[in-house]
Scaffold this motif. Structure first.
Motif, PDB file in Angstrom:
ATOM      1  N   VAL A  84       0.840  -1.203   0.000  1.00 16.27           N
ATOM      2  CA  VAL A  84       0.000   0.000   0.000  1.00 16.27           C
ATOM      3  C   VAL A  84       0.878   1.257   0.000  1.00 16.27           C
ATOM      4  O   VAL A  84       1.648   1.490   0.936  1.00 16.27           O
ATOM      5  CB  VAL A  84      -0.933   0.011   1.228  1.00 16.27           C
ATOM      6  N   PRO A  85       0.791   2.085  -1.051  1.00 17.48           N
ATOM      7  CA  PRO A  85       1.623   3.283  -1.129  1.00 17.48           C
ATOM      8  C   PRO A  85       1.188   4.350  -0.122  1.00 17.48           C
ATOM      9  O   PRO A  85      -0.006   4.592   0.064  1.00 17.48           O
ATOM     10  CB  PRO A  85       1.418   3.780  -2.565  1.00 17.48           C
ATOM     11  N   VAL A  86       2.174   4.976   0.509  1.00 22.51           N
ATOM     12  CA  VAL A  86       1.937   6.137   1.365  1.00 22.51           C
ATOM     13  C   VAL A  86       2.580   7.320   0.651  1.00 22.51           C
ATOM     14  O   VAL A  86       3.798   7.434   0.576  1.00 22.51           O
ATOM     15  CB  VAL A  86       2.542   5.945   2.766  1.00 22.51           C
ATOM     16  N   ILE A  87       1.748   8.185   0.089  1.00 20.71           N
ATOM     17  CA  ILE A  87       2.235   9.269  -0.763  1.00 20.71           C
ATOM     18  C   ILE A  87       2.418  10.532   0.073  1.00 20.71           C
ATOM     19  O   ILE A  87       1.454  11.082   0.613  1.00 20.71           O
ATOM     20  CB  ILE A  87       1.263   9.518  -1.931  1.00 20.71           C
ATOM     21  N   ILE A  88       3.662  10.988   0.170  1.00 15.77           N
ATOM     22  CA  ILE A  88       3.990  12.228   0.871  1.00 15.77           C
ATOM     23  C   ILE A  88       4.655  13.144  -0.150  1.00 15.77           C
ATOM     24  O   ILE A  88       5.876  13.199  -0.298  1.00 15.77           O
ATOM     25  CB  ILE A  88       4.914  11.970   2.078  1.00 15.77           C
ATOM     26  N   SER A  89       3.846  13.821  -0.922  1.00 15.09           N
ATOM     27  CA  SER A  89       4.313  14.699  -1.994  1.00 15.09           C
ATOM     28  C   SER A  89       3.170  15.633  -2.337  1.00 15.09           C
ATOM     29  O   SER A  89       2.250  15.271  -3.086  1.00 15.09           O
ATOM     30  CB  SER A  89       4.739  13.869  -3.220  1.00 15.09           C
ATOM     31  N   ASP A  90       3.200  16.828  -1.792  1.00 14.29           N
ATOM     32  CA  ASP A  90       2.056  17.732  -1.880  1.00 14.29           C
ATOM     33  C   ASP A  90       1.746  18.197  -3.297  1.00 14.29           C
ATOM     34  O   ASP A  90       0.602  18.556  -3.598  1.00 14.29           O
ATOM     35  CB  ASP A  90       2.293  18.955  -0.987  1.00 14.29           C
ATOM     36  N   GLU A  91       2.740  18.196  -4.174  1.00 12.28           N
ATOM     37  CA  GLU A  91       2.546  18.731  -5.526  1.00 12.28           C
ATOM     38  C   GLU A  91       2.382  17.636  -6.572  1.00 12.28           C
ATOM     39  O   GLU A  91       2.397  17.914  -7.764  1.00 12.28           O
ATOM     40  CB  GLU A  91       3.729  19.625  -5.917  1.00 12.28           C
ATOM     41  N   GLY A 133       0.074  14.777   4.207  1.00 11.19           N
ATOM     42  CA  GLY A 133       0.710  16.059   3.926  1.00 11.19           C
ATOM     43  C   GLY A 133       2.123  16.101   4.475  1.00 11.19           C
ATOM     44  O   GLY A 133       2.415  15.500   5.523  1.00 11.19           O
ATOM     45  N   ALA A 134       3.000  16.818   3.788  1.00  9.62           N
ATOM     46  CA  ALA A 134       4.406  16.862   4.190  1.00  9.62           C
ATOM     47  C   ALA A 134       4.575  17.413   5.608  1.00  9.62           C
ATOM     48  O   ALA A 134       5.369  16.899   6.400  1.00  9.62           O
ATOM     49  CB  ALA A 134       5.205  17.695   3.189  1.00  9.62           C
ATOM     50  N   TYR A 135       3.824  18.448   5.940  1.00 11.86           N
ATOM     51  CA  TYR A 135       3.948  19.049   7.268  1.00 11.86           C
ATOM     52  C   TYR A 135       3.576  18.040   8.350  1.00 11.86           C
ATOM     53  O   TYR A 135       4.285  17.885   9.357  1.00 11.86           O
ATOM     54  CB  TYR A 135       3.062  20.295   7.367  1.00 11.86           C
ATOM     55  N   SER A 136       2.462  17.337   8.143  1.00  9.71           N
ATOM     56  CA  SER A 136       2.017  16.356   9.136  1.00  9.71           C
ATOM     57  C   SER A 136       3.013  15.213   9.267  1.00  9.71           C
ATOM     58  O   SER A 136       3.289  14.730  10.379  1.00  9.71           O
ATOM     59  CB  SER A 136       0.645  15.806   8.742  1.00  9.71           C
ATOM     60  N   ALA A 137       3.554  14.766   8.133  1.00  7.61           N
ATOM     61  CA  ALA A 137       4.470  13.620   8.155  1.00  7.61           C
ATOM     62  C   ALA A 137       5.721  13.911   8.977  1.00  7.61           C
ATOM     63  O   ALA A 137       6.327  12.985   9.539  1.00  7.61           O
ATOM     64  CB  ALA A 137       4.850  13.234   6.728  1.00  7.61           C
ATOM     65  N   LEU A 138       6.112  15.170   9.064  1.00  4.54           N
ATOM     66  CA  LEU A 138       7.347  15.530   9.770  1.00  4.54           C
ATOM     67  C   LEU A 138       7.125  15.771  11.262  1.00  4.54           C
ATOM     68  O   LEU A 138       8.081  16.066  11.989  1.00  4.54           O
ATOM     69  CB  LEU A 138       7.978  16.773   9.116  1.00  4.54           C
ATOM     70  N   GLN A 139       5.892  15.655  11.708  1.00  6.03           N
ATOM     71  CA  GLN A 139       5.628  15.767  13.146  1.00  6.03           C
ATOM     72  C   GLN A 139       5.990  14.444  13.809  1.00  6.03           C
ATOM     73  O   GLN A 139       5.562  13.377  13.368  1.00  6.03           O
ATOM     74  CB  GLN A 139       4.162  16.110  13.400  1.00  6.03           C
TER      75      GLN A 139
END
Length: 509
Positions: free
Chosen positions: A401-408, A427-433
């Motif tokens: 299952v892909p987890v896509i962290i790429s907002d654009e 979202g990139a911001y959430s992933a970095l928390q």
């Protein structure tokens, strides 16, 4: 007074004649409705939609009901740019979409996507008619070491052993133009059993779109060692291509808007893209393009060709047999939006059930990545130098299952595929928390994961490049996406013509 009021009785013979005449008129009227030529009452697109809605969904791709014999390649002029013969070109009238593509709710489901419900290939009913320039081999198969006999421009695609192989490794991920070109060539090869989504025509005035067969991604990859030099083969070919296209009547007629150019590698066509940006482009993403040159209104996003092996459904490990929770292997230190990779690396590298490591294609790296993804529940697809990467399609092929962290990111065929059914978006911001990503994925239970896994096994075929093309594969889906773009453009043109033609009539009256 009516016949009934007069109580007149018609002779039986007269009644019989009247019934025969009426029945004949009814039959002739029905035939005229069914006919779908250019001047028929019912347009071809409506007739096709009737066929699609009434024909059995069981399609056997190996049955061929009709073929068009192509002109002999031996009659082609000398294969140089200056000698590419221009067809007898006449302005192509703007016509109603004979192959209007409509996406219904049912077509969004797997069972209807990418399916050609006719039995075999009927060229006159092709979804797209494509005119392809006979560019010399230096623009396409010459990159693969192919040399034709005499003035031969194209390899014999009816002979599998004579088709040049595309180079493997990372080069293969951007091989989209190779598969599309083979598919078009096979449309004029009776011995090849294929779909009829796109048919190559020999006169540009008959075409829905004009294809430019330049292997631009391979040109960039092959010439990359010369990038520090001024010029190089890649730059030279782009300049020659621009000069050629700008001199063609086909290009001048609409400023290239009805042309199709594949530039799947983000760095391909760097020198020519501003001059050729009016064409419909087939891209991997829009990361290195200004909106004026590339956008979803006119262009098509195509999948990378995955480089790990596709897992058969019967061999795909279920939830309990995938011990790795999160998997990522690849380049970690990237520029631009790819900086998220190194930040996530430091957050996740020491966590249990997480594989986050540097990797490359060397030292059996592709096989290792394939085995790792096939043993993982979730595979990270992170933005790199551009928003997209081949890793997404490797994950799909591995049923991870892909987890896509790429907002654009832009995704292939998203107008007909709901990626939320088989992908997780973060979202990139959430992933970095700290702790967010781990808690999110650990909270997805077996039932929900299994539902996404089952969907992956259903849609994996849409991302497979193969020759000959098959129903619902990547080439098939790309032609359908192109047809939808053309239909949208025709709609815009026709709405603009509502009052424009009336104004022209007023000026001439």
């Amino acid at each position: 007074m009516s016949l009934m009021s007069e109580k007149s009785i018609l002779p039986s013979k007269f009644l019989s004649c009247l019934m025969i005449v009426s029945l004949s008129i009814l039959i002739l009227s029905s035939l005229s409705l069914i006919r779908f030529g250019d001047n028929s009452f019912i347009s071809r697109s409506v007739f096709k939609l009737i066929l699609v809605n009434t024909t059995s969904a069981n399609f056997k791709p190996n049955v061929i009901s009709e073929r068009i014999e192509p002109p002999s390649l031996s009659s082609v002029a000398s294969p140089s740019l200056s000698s590419v013969a221009s067809p007898n070109h006449t302005p192509r009238p703007i016509r109603s979409r004979e192959v209007a593509w409509q996406v219904s709710n049912s077509s969004k489901k797997f069972g209807a996507l990418g399916k050609d419900r006719r039995k075999g290939c009927v060229p006159n009913e092709a979804l797209l008619r494509v005119y392809m320039y006979d560019l010399p081999p230096e623009f396409h198969f010459g990159f693969l070491g192919w040399k034709g006999n005499g003035n031969q421009i194209w390899p014999d695609v009816g002979n599998p052993s004579g088709i040049p192989h595309y180079p493997g490794g990372l080069h293969l991920q951007h091989s989209v133009e190779y598969w599309i070109t083979l598919d078009l060539l096979s449309s004029n090869t009776p011995s090849v059993t294929r779909l009829c989504k796109a048919i190559r025509v020999q006169n540009s005035s008959e075409a829905d779109i004009i294809f430019v067969p330049f292997f631009s991604s391979l040109s960039y990859n092959r010439d990359s060692k010369l990038r520090r030099k001024k010029g190089g083969v890649n730059r030279m070919l782009q300049d020659k291509l621009v000069h050629f296209l700008e001199g063609r009547d086909e290009w001048k007629r609409l400023g290239g808007k009805d042309h199709l150019i594949v530039a799947h590698h983000p760095n391909s066509m760097l020198n020519a893209r501003r001059k050729l940006g009016s064409a419909m482009l087939v891209l991997s993403d829009f990361g290195r393009y200004p909106h004026k040159i590339a956008n979803l209104e006119k262009d098509v996003i195509a999948p990378y060709k995955h480089i790990v092996k596709t897992i058969a459904s019967s061999d795909s490990a279920p939830f309990e047999r995938r011990p790795i929770l999160i998997y990522f292997q690849g380049a970690i230190y990237r520029k631009d939006g790819g900086q998220i990779r190194q930040e996530l690396y430091y957050l996740l590298k020491d966590e249990k059930e997480v594989h986050f490591a540097f990797g490359s294609v060397r030292a059996n790296g592709i096989n290792q990545a394939g085995q790792g993804m096939a043993s993982s529940k979730f595979c990270l697809n992170l933005a790199g130098d551009t928003p997209s990467s081949n890793r997404l399609f490797d994950a799909i092929a591995s049923h991870c299952v892909p987890v896509i962290i790429s907002d654009e990111i832009e995704l292939p065929f998203e107008d007909v595929l709901d990626y939320s059914e088989f992908c997780i978006f973060v979202g990139a911001y959430s992933a970095l928390q700290k702790g967010f990503l781990l808690n999110l994925l650990r909270g997805i239970g077996q039932d929900k994961w299994t539902k996404m896994w089952e969907r992956l096994k259903q849609i994996v075929q849409h991302f497979e490049y193969q020759y000959p093309s098959r129903p619902g594969d990547a080439v098939d889906m790309i032609w359908e996406a192109i047809a939808r773009k053309i239909s949208s453009k025709q709609f815009e043109i026709h709405t603009k013509n509502r009052y424009h033609r009336l104004q022209l009539i007023g000026k001439t009256s």
